[in-house]
Design an enzyme around this catalytic site. Structure first.
Site, PDB file in Angstrom:
ATOM      1  N   ASN A  39      21.476 101.575   5.367  1.00 26.07           N
ATOM      2  CA  ASN A  39      21.337 103.010   5.662  1.00 26.07           C
ATOM      3  C   ASN A  39      20.853 103.854   4.485  1.00 26.07           C
ATOM      4  O   ASN A  39      21.252 105.006   4.336  1.00 26.07           O
ATOM      5  CB  ASN A  39      22.653 103.535   6.238  1.00 26.07           C
ATOM      6  CG  ASN A  39      23.839 103.204   5.344  1.00 26.07           C
ATOM      7  OD1 ASN A  39      23.662 102.830   4.187  1.00 26.07           O
ATOM      8  ND2 ASN A  39      25.040 103.352   5.866  1.00 26.07           N
TER       9      ASN A  39
ATOM     10  N   GLU B  13      33.383 105.912  -9.345  1.00 23.92           N
ATOM     11  CA  GLU B  13      32.091 105.241  -9.133  1.00 23.92           C
ATOM     12  C   GLU B  13      31.098 105.555 -10.259  1.00 23.92           C
ATOM     13  O   GLU B  13      30.329 104.677 -10.669  1.00 23.92           O
ATOM     14  CB  GLU B  13      31.516 105.669  -7.774  1.00 23.92           C
ATOM     15  CG  GLU B  13      32.364 105.172  -6.604  1.00 23.92           C
ATOM     16  CD  GLU B  13      31.944 105.763  -5.264  1.00 23.92           C
ATOM     17  OE1 GLU B  13      30.973 106.551  -5.219  1.00 23.92           O
ATOM     18  OE2 GLU B  13      32.584 105.420  -4.245  1.00 23.92           O
TER      19      GLU B  13
ATOM     20  N   TYR C 242      32.884  98.687  -3.923  1.00 24.86           N
ATOM     21  CA  TYR C 242      33.272  98.609  -2.515  1.00 24.86           C
ATOM     22  C   TYR C 242      34.666  97.993  -2.359  1.00 24.86           C
ATOM     23  O   TYR C 242      34.928  97.300  -1.363  1.00 24.86           O
ATOM     24  CB  TYR C 242      32.240  97.802  -1.727  1.00 24.86           C
ATOM     25  CG  TYR C 242      30.986  98.586  -1.380  1.00 24.86           C
ATOM     26  CD1 TYR C 242      31.058  99.814  -0.711  1.00 24.86           C
ATOM     27  CD2 TYR C 242      29.715  98.089  -1.681  1.00 24.86           C
ATOM     28  CE1 TYR C 242      29.908 100.533  -0.378  1.00 24.86           C
ATOM     29  CE2 TYR C 242      28.555  98.801  -1.342  1.00 24.86           C
ATOM     30  CZ  TYR C 242      28.666 100.022  -0.680  1.00 24.86           C
ATOM     31  OH  TYR C 242      27.527 100.715  -0.336  1.00 24.86           O
TER      32      TYR C 242
ATOM     33  N   HIS D 178      23.998 105.676  -0.478  1.00 27.83           N
ATOM     34  CA  HIS D 178      25.447 105.798  -0.641  1.00 27.83           C
ATOM     35  C   HIS D 178      25.726 107.168  -1.242  1.00 27.83           C
ATOM     36  O   HIS D 178      24.966 107.644  -2.084  1.00 27.83           O
ATOM     37  CB  HIS D 178      25.978 104.720  -1.607  1.00 27.83           C
ATOM     38  CG  HIS D 178      27.378 105.012  -2.082  1.00 27.83           C
ATOM     39  ND1 HIS D 178      28.493 104.674  -1.340  1.00 27.83           N
ATOM     40  CD2 HIS D 178      27.844 105.660  -3.189  1.00 27.83           C
ATOM     41  CE1 HIS D 178      29.579 105.081  -1.989  1.00 27.83           C
ATOM     42  NE2 HIS D 178      29.207 105.674  -3.114  1.00 27.83           N
TER      43      HIS D 178
ATOM     44  N   LYS E 109      19.888 102.658  -1.937  1.00 27.16           N
ATOM     45  CA  LYS E 109      20.169 101.231  -1.793  1.00 27.16           C
ATOM     46  C   LYS E 109      18.863 100.428  -1.754  1.00 27.16           C
ATOM     47  O   LYS E 109      17.776 100.999  -1.591  1.00 27.16           O
ATOM     48  CB  LYS E 109      20.982 101.015  -0.515  1.00 27.16           C
ATOM     49  CG  LYS E 109      22.349 101.736  -0.522  1.00 27.16           C
ATOM     50  CD  LYS E 109      23.088 101.438   0.765  1.00 27.16           C
ATOM     51  CE  LYS E 109      24.396 102.217   0.839  1.00 27.16           C
ATOM     52  NZ  LYS E 109      25.132 101.898   2.093  1.00 27.16           N
TER      53      LYS E 109
HETATM   54  P1  DAT Z   1      29.590 105.198   4.026  1.00 25.79           P
HETATM   55  O1  DAT Z   1      28.477 104.496   3.294  1.00 25.79           O
HETATM   56  O2  DAT Z   1      29.064 106.115   5.089  1.00 25.79           O
HETATM   57  O3  DAT Z   1      30.599 105.831   3.121  1.00 25.79           O
HETATM   58  P2  DAT Z   1      31.537 103.068   4.417  1.00 25.79           P
HETATM   59  O4  DAT Z   1      32.054 103.382   3.066  1.00 25.79           O
HETATM   60  O5  DAT Z   1      32.518 103.047   5.544  1.00 25.79           O
HETATM   61  O6  DAT Z   1      30.360 104.050   4.841  1.00 25.79           O
HETATM   62  O7  DAT Z   1      30.842 101.629   4.401  1.00 25.79           O
HETATM   63  C1  DAT Z   1      30.059 101.212   3.308  1.00 25.79           C
HETATM   64  C2  DAT Z   1      28.801 100.587   3.851  1.00 25.79           C
HETATM   65  O8  DAT Z   1      29.104  99.393   4.572  1.00 25.79           O
HETATM   66  C3  DAT Z   1      28.058 101.468   4.857  1.00 25.79           C
HETATM   67  O9  DAT Z   1      27.167 102.360   4.232  1.00 25.79           O
HETATM   68  C4  DAT Z   1      27.367 100.473   5.717  1.00 25.79           C
HETATM   69  C5  DAT Z   1      28.308  99.285   5.742  1.00 25.79           C
HETATM   70  N1  DAT Z   1      29.208  99.339   6.915  1.00 25.79           N
HETATM   71  C6  DAT Z   1      30.274 100.132   7.084  1.00 25.79           C
HETATM   72  N2  DAT Z   1      30.910  99.893   8.234  1.00 25.79           N
HETATM   73  C7  DAT Z   1      30.202  98.895   8.827  1.00 25.79           C
HETATM   74  C8  DAT Z   1      30.345  98.175  10.057  1.00 25.79           C
HETATM   75  N3  DAT Z   1      31.331  98.427  10.900  1.00 25.79           N
HETATM   76  N4  DAT Z   1      29.424  97.229  10.333  1.00 25.79           N
HETATM   77  C9  DAT Z   1      28.424  96.946   9.481  1.00 25.79           C
HETATM   78  N5  DAT Z   1      28.244  97.563   8.306  1.00 25.79           N
HETATM   79  C10 DAT Z   1      29.117  98.528   7.976  1.00 25.79           C
HETATM   80 MG    MG Z   2      31.893 104.939   1.746  1.00 25.89          MG
END
Ligand code: DAT
Ligand code: MG
Length: 150
Positions: free
Chosen positions: A128, A142, A61, A131, A21
């Site tokens: 973070n 994707e 997303y 992805h 990212k």
């Molecule tokens: P991952 O990237 O671990 O698959 P995800 O698909 O649930 O996580 O979410 C996509 C991204 O969105 C994630 O990398 C960081 C952000 N994110 C997820 N949940 C969040 C939250 N509760 N607050 C802030 N950012 C969040």
């Molecule tokens: Mg995810």
């Protein structure tokens, strides 16, 4: 003599989409992420620096559209280039999620990409570093979005 070190058969080889990212690219961690993928024994199938558009992110997303962190997430993902990667190998979808660690960098286990390299310093959206697709089906969807030519 053949020197195959990874006994992978074509039936079990998967592909996953990894994104370094914008925070990872900005901090010069693209090479570190690629190094960890390769050190684990996965193969890089495609690597490209991409500027994500709102349209691409809305599809990528889709499951998060409407959530409180969605708009900040899109803004963050458009804050700079993303390194899009297709990695290949046996159980790579699960394996890369394991390498990446938990979503929240502060809570992610040390030894993982997020645990070693990310902190959740923004209150609006977690930044973070990486992805990784969460299933074989997500990976196929994707990869088609980020690499339409594959
Ligand atoms: P991952 O990237 O671990 O698959 P995800 O698909 O649930 O996580 O979410 C996509 C991204 O969105 C994630 O990398 C960081 C952000 N994110 C997820 N949940 C969040 C939250 N509760 N607050 C802030 N950012 C969040
Ligand atoms: Mg995810």
């Amino acid at each position: 003599m053949t020197t195959q070190t990874t006994p992978e058969t074509t039936e079990t080889v998967e592909r996953t989409l990894v994104l370094v990212k914008p925070d990872g690219v900005r901090r010069g961690l693209s090479g570190e992420v690629l190094r960890r993928i390769e050190a684990k024994g996965y193969t890089l199938t495609a690597v490209e620096l991409v500027r994500a558009t709102p349209e691409l992110l809305e599809k990528h997303y889709a499951e998060h559209v409407g959530k409180p962190f969605y708009e900040p997430l899109v803004e963050f993902m458009m804050s700079g280039p993303t390194l899009a990667v297709v990695a290949e190998g046996q159980r790579v979808v699960e394996g890369f999620r394991s390498l990446a660690g938990a979503t929240d960098g502060t809570a992610a286990a040390p030894g993982t990409i997020r645990g070693d390299l990310a902190r959740s310093w923004s209150t609006k959206v977690m930044q973070n570093i990486v992805h990784g697709s969460d299933s074989v089906e997500s990976a196929a969807r994707e990869i088609a979005l980020w690499f339409p030519s594959l």
